[in-house]
Scaffold this motif. Structure first.
Motif, mmCIF file in Angstrom:
data_model
loop_
_atom_site.group_PDB
_atom_site.id
_atom_site.type_symbol
_atom_site.label_atom_id
_atom_site.label_comp_id
_atom_site.label_asym_id
_atom_site.label_seq_id
_atom_site.Cartn_x
_atom_site.Cartn_y
_atom_site.Cartn_z
ATOM 1 N N PRO A 164 0.821 -1.217 0.000
ATOM 2 C CA PRO A 164 0.000 0.000 0.000
ATOM 3 C C PRO A 164 0.863 1.278 0.000
ATOM 4 O O PRO A 164 2.076 1.225 0.227
ATOM 5 C CB PRO A 164 -0.813 -0.111 1.291
ATOM 6 N N GLU A 165 0.209 2.399 -0.232
ATOM 7 C CA GLU A 165 0.896 3.688 -0.361
ATOM 8 C C GLU A 165 1.827 4.002 0.808
ATOM 9 O O GLU A 165 2.964 4.436 0.592
ATOM 10 C CB GLU A 165 -0.125 4.833 -0.465
ATOM 11 N N GLU A 166 1.342 3.827 2.017
ATOM 12 C CA GLU A 166 2.139 4.202 3.192
ATOM 13 C C GLU A 166 3.437 3.396 3.250
ATOM 14 O O GLU A 166 4.503 3.945 3.541
ATOM 15 C CB GLU A 166 1.330 4.004 4.489
ATOM 16 N N GLU A 167 3.332 2.106 2.988
ATOM 17 C CA GLU A 167 4.531 1.268 2.995
ATOM 18 C C GLU A 167 5.442 1.618 1.827
ATOM 19 O O GLU A 167 6.668 1.648 1.978
ATOM 20 C CB GLU A 167 4.150 -0.210 2.950
ATOM 21 N N ALA A 168 4.865 1.884 0.668
ATOM 22 C CA ALA A 168 5.670 2.265 -0.496
ATOM 23 C C ALA A 168 6.447 3.544 -0.203
ATOM 24 O O ALA A 168 7.625 3.658 -0.558
ATOM 25 C CB ALA A 168 4.784 2.440 -1.725
#
Length: 164
Positions: free
Chosen positions: A66-70
């Protein structure tokens, strides 16, 4: 917050992995996630801001998380793995990498080096995009994923050796 890079990021989004369904639809989930992570990074690291090659790395990450991890992995790649130096406005380290590759070609593949010279082919013409995208726009996806795994694994190992 508004990023001074937003217009350029928006322009480049559709050029990032257009062959993959996740990124095909204009303003679709993939393109919006890509925009969000890149914009966030451009605000987080204002010296680097945005460079088109970053989009390919972020796109690859978004295919797996997901965005946050990316965003967190991108920050780690840029800081812990020193990739941000490649994207600074002067692009000195990108030039250094291209020069080092050219020296390796000259030393190890002298016939190819002479051929490139005779045809007026400069290493930067093909290698710059390799380095700023970590090969992610040049290879098939399965190979790109493996290359990224090896990059992260090998660089981490080298840093750990330096610390010990």
């Amino acid at each position: 917050m508004t990023s001074p890079c937003e217009k350029v990021i928006r322009r480049d989004i559709s050029r990032t992995y257009p062959q993959y369904d996740f990124f095909k639809e204009k303003h679709g989930l993939g393109q919006e996630s890509l925009f969000n992570v890149i914009k966030a990074y451009s605000l987080y690291d204002r010296e680097v801001g945005y460079c088109q090659g970053i989009a390919f790395i972020v796109g690859l990450l978004l295919m797996h998380m997901p965005e946050e991890e990316a965003f967190a992995v991108l920050v780690s790649i840029m800081q812990d793995y020193k990739m941000r130096d490649m994207y600074k406005p002067d692009m000195f380290y990108l030039g250094l990498c291209v020069y080092q590759l050219e020296c390796l070609i000259q030393e190890n593949l002298p016939d190819l080096y002479r051929h490139f010279r005779s045809e007026n082919i400069h290493t930067s013409m093909f290698a710059s995009s390799w380095f700023i995208t970590l090969f992610s726009n040049q290879l098939p996806l399965n190979l790109v994923c493996r290359t990224m795994d090896l990059f992260l694994s090998e660089v981490r190992r080298l840093f750990n050796e330096c610390l010990n």
